[in-house]
Write a protein that holds these residues in place. Structure first.
Motif, PDB file in Angstrom:
ATOM      1  N   VAL A   7      -1.399  15.579   3.127  1.00 28.96           N
ATOM      2  CA  VAL A   7      -0.360  14.600   3.444  1.00 28.96           C
ATOM      3  C   VAL A   7       0.811  15.340   4.090  1.00 28.96           C
ATOM      4  O   VAL A   7       1.289  16.333   3.535  1.00 28.96           O
ATOM      5  N   PRO A   8       1.291  14.881   5.248  1.00 27.09           N
ATOM      6  CA  PRO A   8       2.407  15.571   5.921  1.00 27.09           C
ATOM      7  C   PRO A   8       3.748  15.181   5.283  1.00 27.09           C
ATOM      8  O   PRO A   8       4.519  14.393   5.828  1.00 27.09           O
ATOM      9  N   TRP A   9       4.024  15.762   4.131  1.00 22.60           N
ATOM     10  CA  TRP A   9       5.210  15.368   3.360  1.00 22.60           C
ATOM     11  C   TRP A   9       6.506  15.579   4.122  1.00 22.60           C
ATOM     12  O   TRP A   9       7.456  14.833   3.943  1.00 22.60           O
ATOM     13  N   ARG A  10       6.546  16.591   4.969  1.00 23.20           N
ATOM     14  CA  ARG A  10       7.763  16.823   5.755  1.00 23.20           C
ATOM     15  C   ARG A  10       8.023  15.654   6.700  1.00 23.20           C
ATOM     16  O   ARG A  10       9.150  15.183   6.825  1.00 23.20           O
ATOM     17  N   LYS A  11       6.979  15.154   7.327  1.00 24.91           N
ATOM     18  CA  LYS A  11       7.125  14.001   8.219  1.00 24.91           C
ATOM     19  C   LYS A  11       7.467  12.739   7.436  1.00 24.91           C
ATOM     20  O   LYS A  11       8.316  11.950   7.864  1.00 24.91           O
ATOM     21  N   VAL A  12       6.809  12.547   6.317  1.00 29.35           N
ATOM     22  CA  VAL A  12       7.094  11.380   5.484  1.00 29.35           C
ATOM     23  C   VAL A  12       8.542  11.423   5.004  1.00 29.35           C
ATOM     24  O   VAL A  12       9.255  10.414   5.030  1.00 29.35           O
ATOM     25  N   GLY A  13       8.990  12.587   4.593  1.00 32.18           N
ATOM     26  CA  GLY A  13      10.374  12.740   4.133  1.00 32.18           C
ATOM     27  C   GLY A  13      11.381  12.468   5.239  1.00 32.18           C
ATOM     28  O   GLY A  13      12.398  11.804   5.021  1.00 32.18           O
ATOM     29  N   TRP A  56      21.127   7.426  16.028  1.00 30.15           N
ATOM     30  CA  TRP A  56      20.470   7.880  14.793  1.00 30.15           C
ATOM     31  C   TRP A  56      18.950   7.790  14.958  1.00 30.15           C
ATOM     32  O   TRP A  56      18.223   8.751  14.716  1.00 30.15           O
ATOM     33  N   THR A  57      18.457   6.642  15.398  1.00 30.76           N
ATOM     34  CA  THR A  57      17.023   6.438  15.560  1.00 30.76           C
ATOM     35  C   THR A  57      16.460   7.287  16.687  1.00 30.76           C
ATOM     36  O   THR A  57      15.375   7.864  16.558  1.00 30.76           O
ATOM     37  N   LEU A  58      17.176   7.387  17.802  1.00 32.33           N
ATOM     38  CA  LEU A  58      16.699   8.187  18.932  1.00 32.33           C
ATOM     39  C   LEU A  58      16.592   9.667  18.590  1.00 32.33           C
ATOM     40  O   LEU A  58      15.715  10.364  19.106  1.00 32.33           O
ATOM     41  N   THR A  59      17.467  10.150  17.719  1.00 30.55           N
ATOM     42  CA  THR A  59      17.386  11.539  17.273  1.00 30.55           C
ATOM     43  C   THR A  59      16.060  11.799  16.569  1.00 30.55           C
ATOM     44  O   THR A  59      15.367  12.783  16.845  1.00 30.55           O
ATOM     45  N   PHE A  60      15.686  10.899  15.678  1.00 26.52           N
ATOM     46  CA  PHE A  60      14.424  11.062  14.963  1.00 26.52           C
ATOM     47  C   PHE A  60      13.237  10.875  15.904  1.00 26.52           C
ATOM     48  O   PHE A  60      12.228  11.567  15.777  1.00 26.52           O
ATOM     49  N   ALA A  61      13.355   9.962  16.848  1.00 25.07           N
ATOM     50  CA  ALA A  61      12.281   9.760  17.823  1.00 25.07           C
ATOM     51  C   ALA A  61      12.052  11.037  18.628  1.00 25.07           C
ATOM     52  O   ALA A  61      10.906  11.418  18.895  1.00 25.07           O
ATOM     53  N   PHE A  62      13.131  11.708  19.017  1.00 25.08           N
ATOM     54  CA  PHE A  62      13.019  12.957  19.763  1.00 25.08           C
ATOM     55  C   PHE A  62      12.331  14.036  18.930  1.00 25.08           C
ATOM     56  O   PHE A  62      11.461  14.763  19.425  1.00 25.08           O
ATOM     57  N   ARG A  66       8.644  15.744  19.806  1.00 25.15           N
ATOM     58  CA  ARG A  66       8.402  17.184  19.948  1.00 25.15           C
ATOM     59  C   ARG A  66       7.259  17.639  19.050  1.00 25.15           C
ATOM     60  O   ARG A  66       6.428  18.450  19.449  1.00 25.15           O
ATOM     61  N   TRP A  67       7.206  17.119  17.815  1.00 26.43           N
ATOM     62  CA  TRP A  67       6.118  17.475  16.899  1.00 26.43           C
ATOM     63  C   TRP A  67       4.772  17.038  17.466  1.00 26.43           C
ATOM     64  O   TRP A  67       3.804  17.782  17.420  1.00 26.43           O
ATOM     65  N   LEU A  68       4.713  15.799  17.966  1.00 32.43           N
ATOM     66  CA  LEU A  68       3.453  15.301  18.501  1.00 32.43           C
ATOM     67  C   LEU A  68       2.971  16.121  19.691  1.00 32.43           C
ATOM     68  O   LEU A  68       1.785  16.445  19.791  1.00 32.43           O
ATOM     69  N   ILE A  69       3.883  16.457  20.581  1.00 24.92           N
ATOM     70  CA  ILE A  69       3.503  17.250  21.755  1.00 24.92           C
ATOM     71  C   ILE A  69       3.033  18.640  21.328  1.00 24.92           C
ATOM     72  O   ILE A  69       2.018  19.150  21.831  1.00 24.92           O
ATOM     73  N   ARG A  70       3.733  19.249  20.388  1.00 25.59           N
ATOM     74  CA  ARG A  70       3.350  20.588  19.911  1.00 25.59           C
ATOM     75  C   ARG A  70       1.987  20.561  19.216  1.00 25.59           C
ATOM     76  O   ARG A  70       1.132  21.409  19.470  1.00 25.59           O
ATOM     77  N   ASP A  90       0.417  13.447  24.800  1.00 28.54           N
ATOM     78  CA  ASP A  90       1.004  14.353  25.783  1.00 28.54           C
ATOM     79  C   ASP A  90       2.425  13.878  26.109  1.00 28.54           C
ATOM     80  O   ASP A  90       2.924  12.921  25.519  1.00 28.54           O
ATOM     81  N   SER A  91       3.072  14.543  27.040  1.00 26.07           N
ATOM     82  CA  SER A  91       4.470  14.214  27.370  1.00 26.07           C
ATOM     83  C   SER A  91       4.639  12.769  27.828  1.00 26.07           C
ATOM     84  O   SER A  91       5.631  12.127  27.490  1.00 26.07           O
ATOM     85  N   TRP A  92       3.690  12.251  28.599  1.00 31.49           N
ATOM     86  CA  TRP A  92       3.810  10.893  29.121  1.00 31.49           C
ATOM     87  C   TRP A  92       3.547   9.843  28.040  1.00 31.49           C
ATOM     88  O   TRP A  92       4.274   8.866  27.914  1.00 31.49           O
ATOM     89  N   SER A  93       2.518  10.039  27.235  1.00 32.31           N
ATOM     90  CA  SER A  93       2.181   9.025  26.230  1.00 32.31           C
ATOM     91  C   SER A  93       3.232   8.940  25.122  1.00 32.31           C
ATOM     92  O   SER A  93       3.387   7.884  24.507  1.00 32.31           O
TER      93      SER A  93
END
Length: 126
Positions: A7-13, A56-62, A66-70, A90-93
């Motif tokens: 479980v990705p607890w860091r992401k859930v948190g 606030w929301t855009l910060t978390f989206a960013f 970055r996590w998804l792309i990495r 990828d960057s576009w999706s």
């Protein structure tokens, strides 16, 4: 990858922290007789607190983007064989799908319960 079995607890948190921040900003805005900051509806402070939800929301989206792309790059580098049903972030999706979902959410809000309140009496008049 081995970490995908846990479980990705860091992401859930982090997602929970984002949600708590939105609820906190909404509560600080107040409503009815509950006004923790004494903000009156329509005042500058009221709109400032309301609009703080956007950065606030855009910060978390960013951060999540970055996590998804990495993670996608790590899979590609590890030679992961994607199936036809796998989502490739990828960057576009990571831009395209959240924007499409936001537009869909906007229209759902416009034509959902709120839209029914407006359209209901209009339909009765016809």
């Amino acid at each position: 990858l081995a970490r995908e079995q846990r479980v990705p607890w860091r992401k859930v948190g982090l997602l929970t922290f984002c949600f708590v921040g939105i609820v906190t900003l909404t509560m600080l805005k107040g409503g009815g007789t509950f006004r923790p900051l004494g903000l009156r509806c329509g005042s500058f402070g009221f709109w400032l607190v309301s609009l703080l939800n956007i950065p606030w929301t855009l910060t978390f989206a960013f951060v999540f983007r970055r996590w998804l792309i990495r993670e996608h790059a790590e899979r590609v580098q590890a030679g992961y064989q994607f199936s036809s049903t796998d989502m490739q972030w990828d960057s576009w999706s990571t831009i395209k799908y959240p924007v499409a979902c936001s537009v869909a959410g906007l229209f759902a809000g416009l034509f959902g319960v709120g839209g029914g309140i407006v359209k209901g009496p209009l339909m009765l008049e016809m």
